[in-house]
Each structure stands twice: as C-alpha cells, then as structure tokens.
Design a protein around this motif. Structure first.
Motif, PDB file in Angstrom:
ATOM      1  N   GLN A   1     -10.771  -4.604  -1.125  1.00 30.92           N
ATOM      2  CA  GLN A   1     -10.891  -3.323  -1.812  1.00 30.92           C
ATOM      3  C   GLN A   1     -11.461  -3.514  -3.213  1.00 30.92           C
ATOM      4  O   GLN A   1     -12.333  -2.756  -3.663  1.00 30.92           O
ATOM      5  CB  GLN A   1      -9.530  -2.637  -1.879  1.00 30.92           C
ATOM      6  CG  GLN A   1      -9.555  -1.258  -2.523  1.00 30.92           C
ATOM      7  CD  GLN A   1      -8.165  -0.622  -2.545  1.00 30.92           C
ATOM      8  OE1 GLN A   1      -7.177  -1.248  -2.206  1.00 30.92           O
ATOM      9  NE2 GLN A   1      -8.106   0.624  -2.950  1.00 30.92           N
TER      10      GLN A   1
ATOM     11  N   ARG B   1     -15.113  -4.204  -2.938  1.00 31.22           N
ATOM     12  CA  ARG B   1     -15.882  -2.985  -2.679  1.00 31.22           C
ATOM     13  C   ARG B   1     -16.140  -2.237  -3.985  1.00 31.22           C
ATOM     14  O   ARG B   1     -17.229  -1.674  -4.193  1.00 31.22           O
ATOM     15  CB  ARG B   1     -15.140  -2.083  -1.683  1.00 31.22           C
ATOM     16  CG  ARG B   1     -15.305  -2.502  -0.228  1.00 31.22           C
ATOM     17  CD  ARG B   1     -14.819  -1.426   0.724  1.00 31.22           C
ATOM     18  NE  ARG B   1     -13.372  -1.271   0.661  1.00 31.22           N
ATOM     19  CZ  ARG B   1     -12.518  -1.974   1.406  1.00 31.22           C
ATOM     20  NH1 ARG B   1     -12.979  -2.888   2.253  1.00 31.22           N
ATOM     21  NH2 ARG B   1     -11.219  -1.791   1.305  1.00 31.22           N
ATOM     22  N   GLY B   2     -15.133  -2.202  -4.865  1.00 29.83           N
ATOM     23  CA  GLY B   2     -15.328  -1.542  -6.161  1.00 29.83           C
ATOM     24  C   GLY B   2     -16.394  -2.233  -6.982  1.00 29.83           C
ATOM     25  O   GLY B   2     -17.222  -1.576  -7.633  1.00 29.83           O
TER      26      GLY B   2
ATOM     27  N   ASP C   1       0.799  -1.233   0.000  1.00 30.17           N
ATOM     28  CA  ASP C   1       0.000   0.000   0.000  1.00 30.17           C
ATOM     29  C   ASP C   1       0.827   1.275   0.000  1.00 30.17           C
ATOM     30  O   ASP C   1       0.279   2.360   0.070  1.00 30.17           O
ATOM     31  CB  ASP C   1      -0.944   0.011   1.202  1.00 30.17           C
ATOM     32  CG  ASP C   1      -0.202  -0.143   2.534  1.00 30.17           C
ATOM     33  OD1 ASP C   1       1.016  -0.355   2.509  1.00 30.17           O
ATOM     34  OD2 ASP C   1      -0.861  -0.054   3.590  1.00 30.17           O
TER      35      ASP C   1
ATOM     36  N   ARG D   1      -6.682  -7.619   2.089  1.00 32.18           N
ATOM     37  CA  ARG D   1      -7.211  -6.251   2.068  1.00 32.18           C
ATOM     38  C   ARG D   1      -7.321  -5.727   0.642  1.00 32.18           C
ATOM     39  O   ARG D   1      -8.268  -5.006   0.314  1.00 32.18           O
ATOM     40  CB  ARG D   1      -6.328  -5.350   2.929  1.00 32.18           C
ATOM     41  CG  ARG D   1      -6.466  -5.656   4.417  1.00 32.18           C
ATOM     42  CD  ARG D   1      -5.481  -4.901   5.272  1.00 32.18           C
ATOM     43  NE  ARG D   1      -5.662  -5.253   6.686  1.00 32.18           N
ATOM     44  CZ  ARG D   1      -4.827  -4.895   7.657  1.00 32.18           C
ATOM     45  NH1 ARG D   1      -3.742  -4.168   7.380  1.00 32.18           N
ATOM     46  NH2 ARG D   1      -5.072  -5.260   8.903  1.00 32.18           N
ATOM     47  N   ARG D   2      -6.379  -6.098  -0.223  1.00 35.78           N
ATOM     48  CA  ARG D   2      -6.485  -5.707  -1.629  1.00 35.78           C
ATOM     49  C   ARG D   2      -7.705  -6.363  -2.266  1.00 35.78           C
ATOM     50  O   ARG D   2      -8.413  -5.744  -3.073  1.00 35.78           O
ATOM     51  CB  ARG D   2      -5.213  -6.107  -2.377  1.00 35.78           C
ATOM     52  CG  ARG D   2      -3.991  -5.246  -2.080  1.00 35.78           C
ATOM     53  CD  ARG D   2      -4.001  -3.930  -2.856  1.00 35.78           C
ATOM     54  NE  ARG D   2      -3.803  -4.134  -4.278  1.00 35.78           N
ATOM     55  CZ  ARG D   2      -2.610  -4.171  -4.874  1.00 35.78           C
ATOM     56  NH1 ARG D   2      -1.503  -4.029  -4.163  1.00 35.78           N
ATOM     57  NH2 ARG D   2      -2.512  -4.328  -6.176  1.00 35.78           N
TER      58      ARG D   2
END
Length: 248
Positions: free
Chosen positions: A229, A232-233, A200, A225-226
């Motif tokens: 993410q 979420r997109g 990150d 976590r990636r």
C-alpha cells in the motif's frame, strides 16, 4: 544453543502484556529490515511470500516456497520460522528435512486444506509424525482453523488444540479467533498461544493482545500488504514526472 532452542526459549516465561512479536518477512530485504529493527525472531507468512513471488495465496509451488524461506533465513542472524501451509502433501520426514535444509527453526502447519477443516485426529497423527521426525530441531506451531473455516465454536477450537498439543505441538494458533474469546482460549489451551494481530481494523495492539492471553503475535500477510500500500502511494506520487531526469 541451537536456533530452535533459542526460538523455543523466546516463547516461555513471558509476562502478560509482553508477547513475543514476530514480524512476517516476505523476502530477504524485508527480513533484514525487521532484524535490524531489533526483533529477536521472524515468522514468514505464506500469503505474503506468495504475493512477493507473483502467486495467489495457497498457489505457491513447493520448490519456490522453500527457496524463498531459504533466502530469508540466509539473510538474517535471527531465528526464522516458516509458514508451510498444510505441508504441501509431503510426508512428515521429507517436510522436516526441507525445512531444516532451508534454515528454518520452526513451522506453521494448518489444519485445513482448500478452505475445509481436516479431521482433527488425522491432523494430530500428522503432527505427531512431524514431531517424531524433527525431534527438538523444529518449533511446531499448530494452526487451528475453526474460526477461519469452521463454525467458530471456541470449544471445538479447544478440543482440536488439545489433540495437537498431545501430539507434540509447541504452540497453538487459533487464527482469526475473536478478541472476546481469547481469555477463554488462554484458560483452556496448554502452552504458548499464537494470536493474529490485524492491522487493518483498528484492533488491539500486540501488548493488549498479550494482556488477553497471547504468548506470541504474528501478522499473516498484513505487513506485506501495508508495504504494498505504501509503495502504491509512492508510485502514484511519481505520476506526471518528467521521466528519470525529473526524479532528481
């Protein structure tokens, strides 16, 4: 050759710039993705597994953590090492038995508890007990938390590492060590050196970390976590659709 022997061999005779890269699966599905991509071994992250189970890092019940490790190990044909935090207060013999029952070939053990560094001599004694109970059946990765929860003194990290290697650790993991101190750590720590790749902050690539002295690269919960993410997109892209029919 046993899984632990295969895993141990992957850490040795690696040329600079070619570290062992160990993605961190958080469930069986992610483990299969990494194995199918060709990685020769995997290393679970406790924080990533915790997130997948709905817990905060450090709060996963011990039974659920070992069950998750077992599901991951069963899902793939490559060796899996398990992050078991500080050992959950289990006696060394029971910890080893649970790891082997789950199908793990190695483990991470932290030298802090609740964000406080342990006494290094007491930690070395615990590691020696784990080594005695495991023999060569587990690859023991001893985390050094000087840079995470201590004063960040590289020499203190080296001293702790020396105690752990003498106790039987196969690898040392000075988590969050600044990039600029990696050559010093490499020069003063015996055996394989685990380095955290931070995804990150635009930090060095695994190959660059290898050139600085890393024997193996892990990612902590970074990959989980990636993935979250990215999901979420995808979820945001679904906003405003007309329900299932609108998804085609």
């Amino acid at each position: 050759m046993s899984g632990s022997a295969v895993f141990r061999a992957l850490h040795h005779r690696r040329p600079p710039g070619d570290p062992l890269v160990l993605p961190g699966p958080w469930d069986a599905a992610s483990a299969r993705v990494f194995a199918q991509a060709g990685f020769p071994a995997l290393a679970t992250p406790s924080a990533g597994v915790a997130a997948s189970l709905g817990y905060e890092d450090g709060s996963t019940p011990v039974e659920e953590m070992f069950a998750a490790v077992a599901r991951i190990a069963r899902a793939v044909d490559v060796p899996v090492s398990a992050d078991v935090e500080a050992g959950y207060g289990l006696p060394a013999k029971e910890l080893v038995e649970r790891l082997l029952e789950a199908g793990a070939v190695g483990c991470n053990l932290e030298d802090s508890d609740g964000g406080v560094l342990k006494d290094p001599h007491e930690q070395a004694e615990f590691l020696a007990e784990v080594r005695a109970a495991a023999g060569d059946r587990l690859f023991l990765n001893a985390r050094v938390d000087t840079f995470a929860h201590g004063d960040g003194d590289p020499e203190q990290a080296v001293r702790r590492a020396a105690l752990y290697v003498a106790a039987g650790a196969d690898c040392v993991y000075p988590i969050l060590a600044p990039v600029q101190v990696l050559p010093l750590l490499r020069a003063q720590i015996q055996g394989p050196l685990n380095v955290l790749a931070r995804l990150d902050d635009g930090g060095p690539s695994p190959a660059e970390l290898g050139g600085l002295g890393a024997t193996r690269i892990t990612f902590g919960p970074g990959l989980q976590r990636r993935a979250a993410q990215a999901l979420r997109g995808i979820a945001q892209g679904l906003t405003g659709t007309a329900g299932p029919a609108g998804l085609g």
